[in-house]
Design a protein around this motif. Structure first.
Motif, mmCIF file in Angstrom:
data_model
loop_
_atom_site.group_PDB
_atom_site.id
_atom_site.type_symbol
_atom_site.label_atom_id
_atom_site.label_comp_id
_atom_site.label_asym_id
_atom_site.label_seq_id
_atom_site.Cartn_x
_atom_site.Cartn_y
_atom_site.Cartn_z
ATOM 1 N N ASP A 123 0.821 -1.208 0.000
ATOM 2 C CA ASP A 123 0.000 0.000 0.000
ATOM 3 C C ASP A 123 0.853 1.256 0.000
ATOM 4 O OD1 ASP A 123 -2.550 1.032 -0.171
ATOM 5 O OD2 ASP A 123 -2.817 1.228 1.990
ATOM 6 N N GLY A 124 2.195 1.075 -0.113
ATOM 7 C CA GLY A 124 3.096 2.213 -0.228
ATOM 8 C C GLY A 124 3.507 2.848 1.072
ATOM 9 N N PHE A 125 3.304 2.162 2.197
ATOM 10 C CA PHE A 125 3.659 2.707 3.499
ATOM 11 C C PHE A 125 4.884 1.986 4.076
ATOM 12 C CE2 PHE A 125 -0.547 4.259 2.869
ATOM 13 C CZ PHE A 125 -0.646 5.422 3.607
ATOM 14 N N PRO A 126 5.590 2.627 5.018
ATOM 15 C CA PRO A 126 6.824 2.033 5.544
ATOM 16 C C PRO A 126 6.602 0.669 6.194
ATOM 17 C CG PRO A 126 6.658 4.345 6.168
ATOM 18 C CD PRO A 126 5.334 3.964 5.584
ATOM 19 N N ALA A 127 7.568 -0.215 5.998
ATOM 20 C CA ALA A 127 7.508 -1.562 6.573
ATOM 21 C C ALA A 127 8.916 -2.122 6.626
ATOM 22 C CB ALA A 127 6.603 -2.469 5.743
ATOM 23 N N TYR A 128 9.049 -3.285 7.237
ATOM 24 C CA TYR A 128 10.322 -3.990 7.283
ATOM 25 C C TYR A 128 10.256 -5.178 6.321
ATOM 26 C CZ TYR A 128 10.914 -1.355 11.605
ATOM 27 O OH TYR A 128 11.002 -0.346 12.533
ATOM 28 N N PRO A 129 11.349 -5.432 5.591
ATOM 29 C CA PRO A 129 11.339 -6.556 4.645
ATOM 30 C C PRO A 129 11.488 -7.888 5.372
ATOM 31 C CG PRO A 129 13.504 -5.540 4.664
ATOM 32 C CD PRO A 129 12.630 -4.701 5.574
ATOM 33 N N MET A 130 11.137 -8.951 4.676
ATOM 34 C CA MET A 130 11.354 -10.307 5.167
ATOM 35 C C MET A 130 12.518 -10.933 4.420
ATOM 36 S SD MET A 130 7.536 -11.951 5.434
ATOM 37 C CE MET A 130 6.208 -11.169 6.342
ATOM 38 N N GLN A 131 13.198 -11.847 5.088
ATOM 39 C CA GLN A 131 14.204 -12.634 4.415
ATOM 40 C C GLN A 131 13.514 -13.666 3.526
ATOM 41 O OE1 GLN A 131 16.771 -14.163 7.482
ATOM 42 N NE2 GLN A 131 17.138 -12.138 8.351
ATOM 43 N N LEU A 132 14.287 -14.308 2.646
ATOM 44 C CA LEU A 132 13.716 -15.183 1.631
ATOM 45 C C LEU A 132 12.807 -16.256 2.223
ATOM 46 C CD1 LEU A 132 15.448 -16.630 -1.492
ATOM 47 C CD2 LEU A 132 14.141 -18.138 -0.041
ATOM 48 N N LYS A 133 13.285 -17.003 3.210
ATOM 49 C CA LYS A 133 12.488 -18.098 3.763
ATOM 50 C C LYS A 133 11.259 -17.584 4.503
ATOM 51 C CE LYS A 133 16.267 -21.446 4.112
ATOM 52 N NZ LYS A 133 17.139 -22.221 5.025
ATOM 53 N N GLU A 134 11.398 -16.463 5.194
ATOM 54 C CA GLU A 134 10.255 -15.862 5.871
ATOM 55 C C GLU A 134 9.162 -15.521 4.866
ATOM 56 O OE1 GLU A 134 12.650 -13.462 9.393
ATOM 57 O OE2 GLU A 134 12.137 -12.463 7.537
#
Length: 493
Positions: free
Chosen positions: A16-27
């Motif tokens: 939705d274009g709002f700030p977030a933290y990425p996940m690693q590949l397996k997550e």
């Protein structure tokens, strides 16, 4: 202390274009796999492409994990289609794990035809030799009735095609004779509810006969409950089967199937006390032997607009319904649970004009009643609102602080509480500093879009639509592992 993910303060944007933290590949892969009816749309777009892309990357770096994920999805999370997709990726990208994957993913005969049809659609021909060899082996598990039961209709791949593609060597004369009947299309018509209704009609007499035969499967009884009641058949033996603990466990039904049946029968004014008690008992079986979650728990259920999308075009169940049901089941195993439904704050919101509604339940309250108390409101996803409640409550009352918050959300946070002027992670940090430094956050991802709103220690990311997600709350807090670690250790024979 075991964690799902390492501390990650890098920022990205959610869908939705709002700030977030990425996940690693397996997550990302695990959350996408365990929250999909593959091929169905989602509010913020399909995750199908993510699953295929990430599984191919995983096949190149850790193919054994991908094998275990496919088997876990099929046998623990009870998700069929996505397990077929992962099997196809493994057959193409990680041949050495094809045998183990196919042996564990194929439970019903039509798993075989679905896998071949899926591979043909994804990659075309030819089929990998490893895939053909193992399918030639596992098809010999099944008898003539089972093959005939799943061989009809307009399926693009039938068992005759399977035999022509894989050229199995029959294990004995009986199997050789069976294969000849498959190739000649002379398998006897199986006695199933579909064939009987087609031949004799949807009548009381036919359903009474089918039920008495004991040959109608659990899923068929659950999905045909409306038809059985409507035609006036004897429903008592059906309810006995549906509420039998052993039958429930063997059925592999996702919890929302029972809720869907309840909603359908209620809408059509067919609900009765005995039917409700049977469906309630089936849901209770799923959690009755689970370890209690100690202390005070705040269960936060997302009822925002993006959670209103249906999980399948063939189902009326929405993502918020699944979240509400799992939240209700979680409340049953919590020592002390407070349930919070949230969307967006603001005077326009019908959620108590705060953006959230608070409910208190006892451990013996009905799972269905708790779930039905939720309402879909359709505002924004303001994930900090449950923490607004927690901070205000603990600041104004002399009570024991919460030990944890358990979110059921799609993680597409697109709004922030102006009063505190902090992100939800900032409010978590504030709560730990002020009230309970051992406060845990469990984020149960409901859609697998690939971003999260939390990071660091004492954060446990889980995903799925099954009650099997709930034990990971205690597992993580005891330092005994996480969902990814559990899948990595999952035994595949």
């Amino acid at each position: 202390m075991a964690k799902f993910n390492q501390s990650n303060t890098n920022k990205t944007e959610n869908r939705d274009g709002f700030p977030a933290y990425p996940m690693q590949l397996k997550e990302h892969l695990v959350t996408a796999v365990l929250t999909t009816m593959f091929g169905e749309p989602k509010f913020y777009g399909s995750t199908d492409g993510d699953i295929v892309r990430l599984s191919a990357e995983c096949a190149a770096t850790d193919p054994e994990f991908l094998c275990k994920l496919a088997c876990y999805a099929r046998n623990v999370a009870n998700l069929r289609s996505v397990s077929h997709v992962l099997t196809c990726v493994i057959a193409r990208e990680a041949h050495e794990f094809t045998r183990r994957t196919v042996r564990n993913v194929v439970i019903r005969p039509d798993d075989i035809t679905e896998i071949l049809a899926c591979y043909k659609q994804m990659y075309g021909k030819p089929f990998p030799n490893a895939l053909k060899r193992e399918i030639a082996s596992v098809i010999q598990r099944f008898d003539g009735y089972q093959l005939a039961k799943y061989n009809g209709g307009s399926r693009s791949v039938k068992f005759r095609d399977v035999l022509r593609i894989t050229h199995p060597t029959p294990k004995d004369p009986q199997t050789e004779a069976l294969f000849r009947k498959v190739l000649d299309d002379t398998l006897p018509t199986p006695y199933t509810w579909e064939t009987e209704l087609s031949a004799k009609g949807n009548t009381k007499e036919v359903w009474d006969e089918l039920i008495a035969s004991g040959k109608v499967g659990y899923m068929a009884l659950l999905r045909n409950l409306r038809n059985i009641i409507k035609c006036g058949a004897n429903v008592s033996p059906v309810l006995k089967i549906l509420s039998d603990p052993e039958q429930v466990k063997k059925s592999r039904q996702l919890p929302f199937r029972f809720y869907s049946a309840y909603l359908t029968l209620t809408r059509e004014k067919m609900m009765s006390g005995s039917i409700q008690r049977s469906l309630e008992k089936a849901l209770e079986v799923s959690v009755e032997n689970m370890e209690q979650i100690p202390g005070r728990s705040l269960i936060a259920i997302d009822v925002s607009g993006s959670m209103g999308s249906r999980i399948s075009s063939r189902s009326e169940i929405r993502c918020c319904d699944v979240a509400s049901l799992l939240g209700a089941m979680a409340s049953r195993i919590c020592e002390d649970a407070t349930v919070c439904y949230f969307d967006t704050a603001g005077s326009w919101s019908s959620l108590d004009h705060k953006g959230y509604t608070i409910k208190h339940y006892g451990k013996y309250d009905s799972i269905l009643e708790i779930c039905l108390s939720s309402r879909f409101y359709g505002g924004g996803t303001q994930m900090d609102l449950p923490m607004v409640y927690a901070l205000n409550e603990d600041g104004n009352r002399d009570i024991k602080p919460f030990d944890r918050i358990i979110y059921f959300s799609d993680n597409e946070c697109n709004s922030s509480c102006g009063g505190f002027n902090k992100t939800v992670q900032g409010m978590i940090d504030q709560y730990r500093q002020t009230y309970n430094r051992n406060f845990w956050v469990h984020g149960i991802d409901m859609q697998g879009y690939g971003t999260q709103q939390f990071h660091g220690n004492q954060f446990n990311l889980i995903a799925g639509w099954s009650e099997s997600v709930l034990p990971f709350i205690n597992t993580a807090e005891k330092g005994m592992g996480s969902l990814v670690e559990t899948i990595a250790q999952y035994e595949v024979v």
